[in-house]
Design a protein around this motif. Structure first.
Motif, mmCIF file in Angstrom:
data_model
loop_
_atom_site.group_PDB
_atom_site.id
_atom_site.type_symbol
_atom_site.label_atom_id
_atom_site.label_comp_id
_atom_site.label_asym_id
_atom_site.label_seq_id
_atom_site.Cartn_x
_atom_site.Cartn_y
_atom_site.Cartn_z
ATOM 1 N N LEU A 202 0.561 -113.152 -63.493
ATOM 2 C CA LEU A 202 0.940 -113.274 -65.034
ATOM 3 C C LEU A 202 1.740 -112.203 -65.721
ATOM 4 N N SER A 203 1.336 -110.815 -65.173
ATOM 5 C CA SER A 203 1.691 -109.744 -65.860
ATOM 6 C C SER A 203 3.254 -109.570 -65.555
ATOM 7 N N PHE A 204 3.660 -109.924 -64.161
ATOM 8 C CA PHE A 204 5.044 -110.017 -63.840
ATOM 9 C C PHE A 204 5.709 -111.204 -64.608
ATOM 10 N N GLN A 205 5.306 -112.463 -64.926
ATOM 11 C CA GLN A 205 5.939 -113.407 -65.745
ATOM 12 C C GLN A 205 5.971 -112.870 -67.078
ATOM 13 N N HIS A 206 5.079 -112.305 -67.599
ATOM 14 C CA HIS A 206 5.009 -111.709 -68.873
ATOM 15 C C HIS A 206 6.078 -110.790 -69.339
ATOM 16 N N TYR A 207 6.213 -109.903 -68.141
ATOM 17 C CA TYR A 207 7.314 -108.826 -68.236
ATOM 18 C C TYR A 207 8.405 -109.493 -68.239
ATOM 19 N N LEU A 208 8.860 -110.357 -67.335
ATOM 20 C CA LEU A 208 10.164 -111.177 -67.284
ATOM 21 C C LEU A 208 10.744 -111.767 -68.506
ATOM 22 N N GLU A 209 9.387 -112.434 -69.083
ATOM 23 C CA GLU A 209 9.729 -112.907 -70.604
ATOM 24 C C GLU A 209 9.823 -112.178 -71.572
ATOM 25 N N THR A 210 9.020 -110.981 -71.589
ATOM 26 C CA THR A 210 8.960 -110.233 -72.881
ATOM 27 C C THR A 210 9.548 -108.716 -72.843
ATOM 28 N N GLN B 270 13.924 -112.656 -71.400
ATOM 29 C CA GLN B 270 14.502 -113.791 -71.840
ATOM 30 C C GLN B 270 13.631 -114.940 -71.411
ATOM 31 N N PRO B 271 13.464 -116.142 -71.900
ATOM 32 C CA PRO B 271 12.588 -117.188 -71.669
ATOM 33 C C PRO B 271 13.036 -117.520 -70.308
ATOM 34 N N LEU B 272 12.073 -117.889 -69.416
ATOM 35 C CA LEU B 272 12.295 -118.203 -68.000
ATOM 36 C C LEU B 272 13.381 -119.414 -67.826
ATOM 37 N N PRO B 273 13.863 -119.405 -66.775
ATOM 38 C CA PRO B 273 14.993 -120.587 -66.584
ATOM 39 C C PRO B 273 13.867 -121.735 -66.475
ATOM 40 N N PRO B 274 14.620 -122.889 -66.439
ATOM 41 C CA PRO B 274 13.701 -124.232 -66.078
ATOM 42 C C PRO B 274 13.258 -124.160 -64.690
ATOM 43 N N PHE B 275 13.961 -123.825 -63.759
ATOM 44 C CA PHE B 275 13.771 -124.078 -62.501
ATOM 45 C C PHE B 275 12.413 -123.426 -62.258
#
Lengths: 318, 239
Positions: free
Chosen positions: A120-128, A70-75
């Protein structure tokens, strides 16, 4: 260069305070070159360190996310904006130092690159809920390597202002990508275990989406959807959503199958350090999940020592 | 298994595997050339080691023999240069750096002994081959700054200079054993001059620094030889 090394007698002509001798002029040239080499090295070490520190902080923030795919929360965006700025600043400051001949000269950048790939890959994973590809990683670093002005321009007119070809970009080696991905599995482990401890369940994607569209292998530029746009997706084979554990196992399988060559230093690091840790990470999540499955329902409500209110003690059977 | 296809695009690792395999193929190709170079470097140093037990008068023979071995080294280096110039230099240079240093060490000693541009007659010792001259002999570029090609680096040259000093320190003692009291003086001055050069470099804490720090002991070793000679009035009188 100078041909002044034949005669011995004119060498000791005058011995003043300044060093004299037949080779001094030559060595003065050497000094200049070595100095600029060391300066470059220092700049890269410093940038690499700053990139590492900022990447770690990005990861800290990301570990407070509770959902996958899911898209990352604003915080997260708010907290991490400054770290992304720092990383972009550092990458663009050393891009020129890592060009042509010097592209592989300074292994000091690998620390920063690996940590950045981890973030970067962690964030990518959380998003996608999918693995960042090597080419996507390279593109991202290329983007960050651009000087700031360039970046703002490209934000306004992305289509027109494609990045100038001759602009320098910090290179990313396949090995740094692989080692960074290995490290990222540790984050997935922490993310899973934290989730199980606070929410009482293993994070999983949404049931309906199979986030990665499959295209024939070899297609380098393959799109991994960055937003969970399920419209064009084929319905998933199973109704069960993928869990983080499934994904961890998938990465592990790929890396276990990867045939690393014999010899290079990074390979021994991969085999003696990173892979054992990766296996352990999968193991830890499996153990935690086992515990949750076997004992989870026996636990009295409220047993788990956390304060979040939306905790769900019950576990669906796995 | 269904989940596996969702998380990791298999193309990612196929691509990486291909890249890594390519590197391995390159390494294998280079390995053969470098092994040949290593072998021929040993030949050169084998021949040149006779300088420690050969009076100066008979040295031309040694130098001639060395030149033959050196020619094979030059061939190896140009093969290496051809193969390696297609590649990012610093990605692979640790594979050959050691052997390039050996090659240059041989050449430096050979040049110092008087082998370079020797055309009969009395040999003239004490020459320091510059990095540019070495590039000419080996037919490779040297000390490149921008162009990403095979070349001899400044660091390799400096490392080899340190080895040359170590070799000359030995030669100073062995010359005395052979009854040659002039050579230690020549070596003494040469080593001091080189040491003075190294002293103006700002070396960081790397292998160059560590080995460079050892130079002062070599300088002292040679001084001791000269001292022993002067104490016994064995130094040749200045004409």
């Amino acid at each position: 260069m100078n041909q002044n090394k034949r005669k011995r007698d004119d060498t000791m002509a005058d011995a003043g305070n300044t060093p004299t001798g037949p080779f001094i002029a030559m060595f003065e040239g050497f000094r200049k070159e070595l100095d600029s080499h060391h300066d470059r090295r220092e700049r890269i070490i410093k940038a690499s360190r700053d990139i590492t520190a900022s990447s770690k902080k990005i990861i800290f923030t990301l570990q407070r996310v509770r959902n996958v795919g899911q898209p990352l929360p604003p915080f997260v965006h708010k907290a991490n904006a400054q770290y992304w700025d720092t990383i972009a600043k550092q990458y663009s400051s050393i891009a020129a130092d890592l060009q042509s001949l010097n592209a592989h000269r300074y292994p000091q950048i690998t620390g920063g690159n690996q940590e950045f790939i981890e973030a970067l890959s962690f964030q990518h994973y959380l998003e996608t809920q999918s693995l960042l590809s090597y080419s996507e990683a390279k593109e991202k670093i290329a983007e960050l390597s651009q000087p700031k002005i360039e970046q703002e321009k490209t934000e306004q007119g992305k289509e027109m202002e494609t990045l100038p070809e001759d602009s320098s970009v910090v290179p990313l080696t396949p090995e740094d990508y692989i080692l960074g991905i290995c490290d990222m599995t540790g984050e997935l482990m922490r993310f899973s275990v934290t989730s199980m401890a606070t929410n009482g369940k293993l994070p999983a994607g949404r049931a309906k989406a199979t986030p990665v569209s499959k295209s024939p292998p070899g297609d380098d530029k393959m799109e991994i959807d960055s937003a969970p746009s399920t419209a064009s997706q084929a319905p998933s084979e199973g109704s069960q959503p993928r869990t983080v554990l499934d994904d961890l196992r998938a990465i592990r399988t790929q890396l276990e199958m990867f045939e690393a060559p014999y010899g290079p230093k990074w390979v021994s690091e991969l085999e003696t350090k990173k892979m054992p840790v990766l296996r352990e990470c999968v193991d830890k999540v499996e153990k935690a999940l086992y515990g949750l499955t076997v004992r989870g329902s026996e636990r009295p409500k409220g047993w788990m020592p956390d304060v979040s209110s939306d905790r769900r003690a019950e576990v669906e059977s796995y | 298994m269904a989940s596996q296809s969702g998380m990791v695009d298999p193309a990612i690792f196929q691509d990486l595997q291909a890249r890594v395999d390519e590197d391995t193929a390159v390494r294998d190709e280079l390995k053969d050339i470098i092994q040949a170079l290593e072998k021929h470097n040993r030949n050169v140093s084998f021949v040149l080691s006779r300088a420690h037990s050969t009076p100066v008068a008979n040295l031309p023979e040694v130098l001639k023999a060395a030149e033959e071995s050196i020619n094979t080294v030059v061939d190896d280096v140009s093969k290496l240069s051809q193969a390696a110039s297609k590649l990012p230099y610093y990605k692979f240079n640790n594979m050959w750096s050691r052997q390039m240093q050996s090659a240059v060490e041989g050449l430096l000693l050979w040049g110092w002994l008087g082998g370079y541009k020797y055309d009969g007659g009395e040999i003239k010792a004490g020459r320091l081959l510059t990095i540019e001259e070495l590039g000419e002999i080996l037919k490779i570029p040297v000390n490149l700054k921008e162009r990403d090609e095979f070349h001899l680096t400044l660091e390799e040259y400096l490392q080899s200079l340190i080895s040359l000093v170590e070799e000359l320190t030995r030669l100073a003692r062995n010359a005395v054993t052979l009854g040659d009291y002039e050579r230690p003086l020549l070596i003494n001055q040469f080593v001091k001059d080189l040491f003075a050069g190294f002293q103006i470099l700002n070396l960081k804490n790397d292998s160059l620094r560590r080995r460079g720090d050892g130079l002062k002991y070599r300088v002292k070793d040679v001084e001791d030889v000269v001292y022993d000679l002067s104490l016994r009035n064995l130094l040749p009188k200045k004409e």
